[in-house]
Design a protein around this motif. Structure first.
Motif, PDB file in Angstrom:
ATOM      1  N   LEU A  15       0.825  -1.201   0.000  1.00  0.00           N
ATOM      2  CA  LEU A  15       0.000   0.000   0.000  1.00  0.00           C
ATOM      3  C   LEU A  15       0.862   1.255   0.000  1.00  0.00           C
ATOM      4  CD1 LEU A  15      -2.494  -1.131   2.773  1.00  0.00           C
ATOM      5  CD2 LEU A  15      -2.809  -1.313   0.318  1.00  0.00           C
ATOM      6  N   SER A  16       0.384   2.299  -0.680  1.00  0.00           N
ATOM      7  CA  SER A  16       1.044   3.598  -0.616  1.00  0.00           C
ATOM      8  C   SER A  16       0.758   4.209   0.755  1.00  0.00           C
ATOM      9  CB  SER A  16       0.522   4.516  -1.724  1.00  0.00           C
ATOM     10  OG  SER A  16      -0.828   4.858  -1.469  1.00  0.00           O
ATOM     11  N   SER A  17       1.415   5.298   1.076  1.00  0.00           N
ATOM     12  CA  SER A  17       1.192   5.925   2.387  1.00  0.00           C
ATOM     13  C   SER A  17      -0.253   6.414   2.522  1.00  0.00           C
ATOM     14  CB  SER A  17       2.172   7.070   2.612  1.00  0.00           C
ATOM     15  OG  SER A  17       2.033   8.046   1.599  1.00  0.00           O
ATOM     16  N   PHE A  18      -0.826   6.936   1.450  1.00  0.00           N
ATOM     17  CA  PHE A  18      -2.222   7.364   1.461  1.00  0.00           C
ATOM     18  C   PHE A  18      -3.150   6.178   1.718  1.00  0.00           C
ATOM     19  CE2 PHE A  18      -6.142   8.110  -1.057  1.00  0.00           C
ATOM     20  CZ  PHE A  18      -6.657   9.182  -0.342  1.00  0.00           C
ATOM     21  N   GLU A  19      -2.891   5.062   1.040  1.00  0.00           N
ATOM     22  CA  GLU A  19      -3.721   3.862   1.213  1.00  0.00           C
ATOM     23  C   GLU A  19      -3.556   3.278   2.612  1.00  0.00           C
ATOM     24  OE1 GLU A  19      -3.620   2.443  -3.465  1.00  0.00           O
ATOM     25  OE2 GLU A  19      -2.041   1.809  -2.093  1.00  0.00           O
ATOM     26  N   ARG A  20      -2.346   3.311   3.155  1.00  0.00           N
ATOM     27  CA  ARG A  20      -2.129   2.823   4.524  1.00  0.00           C
ATOM     28  C   ARG A  20      -2.925   3.647   5.519  1.00  0.00           C
ATOM     29  NH1 ARG A  20       3.358   2.469   2.932  1.00  0.00           N
ATOM     30  NH2 ARG A  20       3.811   4.353   4.109  1.00  0.00           N
ATOM     31  N   THR A  21      -2.988   4.940   5.293  1.00  0.00           N
ATOM     32  CA  THR A  21      -3.741   5.825   6.193  1.00  0.00           C
ATOM     33  C   THR A  21      -5.229   5.503   6.132  1.00  0.00           C
ATOM     34  OG1 THR A  21      -2.111   7.576   5.916  1.00  0.00           O
ATOM     35  CG2 THR A  21      -4.274   8.217   6.746  1.00  0.00           C
ATOM     36  N   LEU A  22      -5.795   5.416   4.929  1.00  0.00           N
ATOM     37  CA  LEU A  22      -7.228   5.150   4.803  1.00  0.00           C
ATOM     38  C   LEU A  22      -7.598   3.731   5.228  1.00  0.00           C
ATOM     39  CD1 LEU A  22      -8.171   6.983   1.488  1.00  0.00           C
ATOM     40  CD2 LEU A  22      -8.513   7.731   3.839  1.00  0.00           C
ATOM     41  N   ALA A  23      -6.701   2.779   4.974  1.00  0.00           N
ATOM     42  CA  ALA A  23      -6.973   1.393   5.346  1.00  0.00           C
ATOM     43  C   ALA A  23      -6.688   1.142   6.825  1.00  0.00           C
ATOM     44  CB  ALA A  23      -6.144   0.444   4.490  1.00  0.00           C
ATOM     45  N   ARG A  24      -6.004   2.101   7.450  1.00  0.00           N
ATOM     46  CA  ARG A  24      -5.603   1.970   8.853  1.00  0.00           C
ATOM     47  C   ARG A  24      -4.810   0.686   9.071  1.00  0.00           C
ATOM     48  NH1 ARG A  24     -11.232   4.143  11.259  1.00  0.00           N
ATOM     49  NH2 ARG A  24     -11.008   6.238  10.448  1.00  0.00           N
ATOM     50  N   ARG A  25      -3.820   0.524   8.206  1.00  0.00           N
ATOM     51  CA  ARG A  25      -2.972  -0.668   8.244  1.00  0.00           C
ATOM     52  C   ARG A  25      -1.542  -0.250   7.938  1.00  0.00           C
ATOM     53  NH1 ARG A  25      -4.049  -6.177   7.773  1.00  0.00           N
ATOM     54  NH2 ARG A  25      -2.255  -7.342   7.017  1.00  0.00           N
ATOM     55  N   VAL A  52     -18.986  -4.213   7.168  1.00  0.00           N
ATOM     56  CA  VAL A  52     -18.676  -2.816   7.469  1.00  0.00           C
ATOM     57  C   VAL A  52     -17.172  -2.658   7.682  1.00  0.00           C
ATOM     58  CG1 VAL A  52     -20.923  -2.328   8.500  1.00  0.00           C
ATOM     59  CG2 VAL A  52     -19.083  -3.199   9.927  1.00  0.00           C
ATOM     60  N   PRO A  53     -16.644  -1.450   7.439  1.00  0.00           N
ATOM     61  CA  PRO A  53     -15.211  -1.243   7.650  1.00  0.00           C
ATOM     62  C   PRO A  53     -14.858  -1.274   9.129  1.00  0.00           C
ATOM     63  CG  PRO A  53     -16.272   0.805   6.975  1.00  0.00           C
ATOM     64  CD  PRO A  53     -17.301  -0.263   6.900  1.00  0.00           C
ATOM     65  N   ASN A  54     -13.901  -2.135   9.484  1.00  0.00           N
ATOM     66  CA  ASN A  54     -13.512  -2.262  10.890  1.00  0.00           C
ATOM     67  C   ASN A  54     -12.130  -2.878  10.987  1.00  0.00           C
ATOM     68  OD1 ASN A  54     -13.442  -2.442  13.644  1.00  0.00           O
ATOM     69  ND2 ASN A  54     -14.789  -4.205  13.747  1.00  0.00           N
ATOM     70  N   PRO A  55     -11.046  -2.187  10.991  1.00  0.00           N
ATOM     71  CA  PRO A  55     -10.894  -0.752  10.747  1.00  0.00           C
ATOM     72  C   PRO A  55     -10.796  -0.475   9.250  1.00  0.00           C
ATOM     73  CG  PRO A  55      -8.776  -1.687  11.280  1.00  0.00           C
ATOM     74  CD  PRO A  55      -9.786  -2.814  11.351  1.00  0.00           C
ATOM     75  N   GLY A  56     -11.185   0.705   8.871  1.00  0.00           N
ATOM     76  CA  GLY A  56     -11.131   1.086   7.473  1.00  0.00           C
ATOM     77  C   GLY A  56     -11.876   2.374   7.225  1.00  0.00           C
ATOM     78  N   THR A  67     -10.185  -3.238   6.291  1.00  0.00           N
ATOM     79  CA  THR A  67     -10.740  -4.552   6.589  1.00  0.00           C
ATOM     80  C   THR A  67     -12.249  -4.420   6.713  1.00  0.00           C
ATOM     81  OG1 THR A  67      -8.732  -5.159   7.765  1.00  0.00           O
ATOM     82  CG2 THR A  67     -10.691  -6.467   8.215  1.00  0.00           C
ATOM     83  N   TRP A  68     -12.969  -5.234   5.962  1.00  0.00           N
ATOM     84  CA  TRP A  68     -14.429  -5.256   6.009  1.00  0.00           C
ATOM     85  C   TRP A  68     -14.836  -6.508   6.780  1.00  0.00           C
ATOM     86  CZ3 TRP A  68     -13.512  -0.914   4.024  1.00  0.00           C
ATOM     87  CH2 TRP A  68     -14.506  -0.077   3.558  1.00  0.00           C
ATOM     88  N   GLY A  72     -18.670 -13.379  10.856  1.00  0.00           N
ATOM     89  CA  GLY A  72     -17.652 -14.420  10.854  1.00  0.00           C
ATOM     90  C   GLY A  72     -16.641 -14.355   9.724  1.00  0.00           C
ATOM     91  N   ALA A  73     -16.651 -13.296   8.924  1.00  0.00           N
ATOM     92  CA  ALA A  73     -15.731 -13.194   7.795  1.00  0.00           C
ATOM     93  C   ALA A  73     -15.029 -11.843   7.816  1.00  0.00           C
ATOM     94  CB  ALA A  73     -16.491 -13.346   6.478  1.00  0.00           C
ATOM     95  N   ALA A  74     -13.843 -11.813   7.238  1.00  0.00           N
ATOM     96  CA  ALA A  74     -13.094 -10.563   7.089  1.00  0.00           C
ATOM     97  C   ALA A  74     -12.520 -10.508   5.683  1.00  0.00           C
ATOM     98  CB  ALA A  74     -11.980 -10.480   8.121  1.00  0.00           C
ATOM     99  N   ASP A  75     -12.717  -9.371   5.012  1.00  0.00           N
ATOM    100  CA  ASP A  75     -12.204  -9.145   3.665  1.00  0.00           C
ATOM    101  C   ASP A  75     -11.280  -7.936   3.709  1.00  0.00           C
ATOM    102  OD1 ASP A  75     -14.005 -11.107   2.945  1.00  0.00           O
ATOM    103  OD2 ASP A  75     -15.467  -9.712   2.100  1.00  0.00           O
ATOM    104  N   PHE A  76     -10.258  -7.935   2.865  1.00  0.00           N
ATOM    105  CA  PHE A  76      -9.419  -6.751   2.729  1.00  0.00           C
ATOM    106  C   PHE A  76      -9.787  -6.073   1.422  1.00  0.00           C
ATOM    107  CE2 PHE A  76      -5.685  -4.307   1.519  1.00  0.00           C
ATOM    108  CZ  PHE A  76      -5.565  -3.521   2.654  1.00  0.00           C
ATOM    109  N   VAL A  77     -10.036  -4.759   1.485  1.00  0.00           N
ATOM    110  CA  VAL A  77     -10.612  -4.027   0.371  1.00  0.00           C
ATOM    111  C   VAL A  77      -9.788  -2.776   0.071  1.00  0.00           C
ATOM    112  CG1 VAL A  77     -12.658  -2.736  -0.336  1.00  0.00           C
ATOM    113  CG2 VAL A  77     -12.922  -4.831   0.967  1.00  0.00           C
ATOM    114  N   VAL A  78      -9.479  -2.564  -1.198  1.00  0.00           N
ATOM    115  CA  VAL A  78      -8.931  -1.297  -1.685  1.00  0.00           C
ATOM    116  C   VAL A  78      -9.680  -1.000  -2.985  1.00  0.00           C
ATOM    117  CG1 VAL A  78      -6.927  -0.015  -2.508  1.00  0.00           C
ATOM    118  CG2 VAL A  78      -6.665  -1.682  -0.667  1.00  0.00           C
ATOM    119  N   VAL A  79     -10.734  -0.184  -2.891  1.00  0.00           N
ATOM    120  CA  VAL A  79     -11.599   0.107  -4.028  1.00  0.00           C
ATOM    121  C   VAL A  79     -11.626   1.619  -4.239  1.00  0.00           C
ATOM    122  CG1 VAL A  79     -13.949  -0.011  -4.931  1.00  0.00           C
ATOM    123  CG2 VAL A  79     -13.031  -1.917  -3.614  1.00  0.00           C
TER     124      VAL A  79
END
Length: 159
Positions: A15-25, A52-56, A67-68, A72-79
């Motif tokens: 992830l770029s620095s901007f994406e890391r900030t928004l993804a909280r990762r 829902v985003p948690n965190p995200g 992370t969505w 019982g499930a977790a998805d990683f999203v960059v849209v």
């Protein structure tokens, strides 16, 4: 856009620095290649979001990153907006069940996952350049031509 690194054993989403900030990762997402069960291309990544985003972060129709979590499930999203995306279903991964990533190199990723690779990590854009004959991800996405509208017959003149 995210940077995808693929080697013989794993896929890494950097992830770029901007994406890391928004993804909280703070760390890249690393997925063992053996955990990838299915890869699909889509024109509308928003339909693949679940939970829902948690965190995200989510700004409707503009950006969804992080992370969505759903029942019982977790998805990683960059849209981002309405760009083409790749959906990667995972089986047996301890962290995520699905990755939904907006990328213009989705077709190259699908092709690269079927190739034999060496142990060195290779950026997906370099695989496209090496292949040379890979069509762009938007190939075939043009709208079909509309049929001409039939013209009405002229009304007869009144006497």
């Amino acid at each position: 856009m995210v940077t995808l690194l693929l080697d013989a054993t794993r896929l890494e989403v950097v992830l770029s620095s901007f994406e890391r900030t928004l993804a909280r990762r703070s760390e890249p997402v690393r997925v063992e290649r053996s955990h990838i069960s299915k890869v699909q291309l889509t024109d509308d990544a928003w339909t693949w979001l679940r939970g829902v985003p948690n965190p995200g972060t989510r700004v409707r129709g503009t950006v969804a990153m992080g992370t969505w979590r759903s029942a019982g499930a977790a998805d990683f999203v960059v849209v981002r907006r309405r760009h083409a995306a790749v959906v990667i279903d995972l089986d047996g991964d301890p962290e995520f069940e699905r990755l939904v990533l907006t990328t213009r190199h989705g077709l190259a990723l699908v092709q690269a996952l079927h190739l034999e690779t060496d142990d060195a990590a290779t950026e997906v854009t370099e695989i496209v350049a090496a292949a040379g004959d890979a069509p762009p991800a938007s190939a075939g996405a043009t709208k079909p031509a509309r049929a001409p509208r039939p013209r009405r017959a002229p009304k007869p003149a009144t006497a």
